[in-house]
Motif scaffolding. Structure first.
Motif, short mmCIF file in Angstrom:
data_model
loop_
_atom_site.label_atom_id
_atom_site.label_comp_id
_atom_site.label_asym_id
_atom_site.label_seq_id
_atom_site.Cartn_x
_atom_site.Cartn_y
_atom_site.Cartn_z
N ARG A 54 0.74 -1.11 0.07
CA ARG A 54 -0.12 -0.09 -0.25
C ARG A 54 0.78 1.14 -0.15
N ARG A 55 2.30 1.32 0.96
CA ARG A 55 2.86 2.39 0.77
C ARG A 55 3.39 2.77 -0.62
N ARG A 56 3.94 1.08 -0.95
CA ARG A 56 4.29 1.83 -2.85
C ARG A 56 3.89 2.31 -3.83
N ARG A 57 2.40 1.48 -2.96
CA ARG A 57 1.46 2.37 -4.61
C ARG A 57 0.87 3.72 -4.12
N ARG A 58 0.87 4.50 -3.13
CA ARG A 58 0.74 5.71 -2.53
C ARG A 58 1.64 6.45 -2.97
N ARG A 59 2.98 6.10 -3.18
CA ARG A 59 4.31 6.96 -3.41
C ARG A 59 3.97 7.12 -4.51
N ALA A 60 3.77 5.89 -5.36
CA ALA A 60 4.01 6.19 -7.35
C ALA A 60 2.47 7.04 -7.53
N ALA A 61 1.82 6.73 -6.95
CA ALA A 61 0.19 7.85 -7.26
C ALA A 61 0.66 9.44 -6.61
N ASP A 62 1.90 9.34 -6.14
CA ASP A 62 2.07 10.67 -5.28
C ASP A 62 3.07 11.53 -6.65
N ALA A 63 3.98 10.48 -7.49
CA ALA A 63 5.10 10.86 -8.41
C ALA A 63 4.93 11.00 -9.27
N SER A 64 3.86 10.01 -9.63
CA SER A 64 2.68 10.40 -10.96
C SER A 64 1.65 11.66 -11.05
N ALA A 65 0.65 11.34 -10.14
CA ALA A 65 0.64 12.94 -9.60
C ALA A 65 1.26 14.20 -10.13
N GLN A 66 2.93 14.26 -9.53
CA GLN A 66 3.62 15.17 -9.37
C GLN A 66 3.66 15.26 -10.93
N ALA A 67 4.27 14.41 -11.72
CA ALA A 67 4.84 14.49 -13.02
C ALA A 67 3.80 15.21 -14.09
N ASP A 68 2.91 14.96 -13.35
CA ASP A 68 1.33 14.83 -14.17
C ASP A 68 0.88 16.44 -14.71
N ALA A 69 1.25 17.78 -13.04
CA ALA A 69 1.51 18.90 -12.56
C ALA A 69 1.77 19.28 -13.50
#
Length: 88
Positions: A54-69
């Motif tokens: 869950r922690r790994r998926r949350r970090r990946a989602a945060d990283a992709s959200a920052q990349a999309d921004a």
């Protein structure tokens, strides 16, 4: 991890079946056995062992959200500042 959980669930189910089919056993006792030896420990075990995923998926989602921004700061009026006046 899942193999151990499946084996544990099988053993707990067999314990509950033995409780239900025993001459001194009851269906309520079988239900309690299944809950206390099967469902609750398995739920806790799978929750704890699933934490790194869950922690790994949350970090990946945060990283992709920052990349999309695009890495730019948010635009819009700054808090506490008055908007600019347009002159006629």
């Amino acid at each position: 991890m899942y193999l151990v959980a499946i084996a544990w669930a099988y053993v707990a189910l067999m314990m509950a079946a033995a409780e239900a089919l025993s001459p001194q056993g009851t269906l309520f006792g079988a239900f309690v056995t299944l809950m206390l030896y099967g469902v609750l420990p398995l739920g806790l075990l799978l929750y704890i062992l699933g934490t790194p995923g869950r922690r790994r998926r949350r970090r990946a989602a945060d990283a992709s959200a920052q990349a999309d921004a695009g890495g730019h700061a948010a635009t819009g009026p700054a808090e506490g500042l008055a908007p600019e006046r347009e002159e006629a």
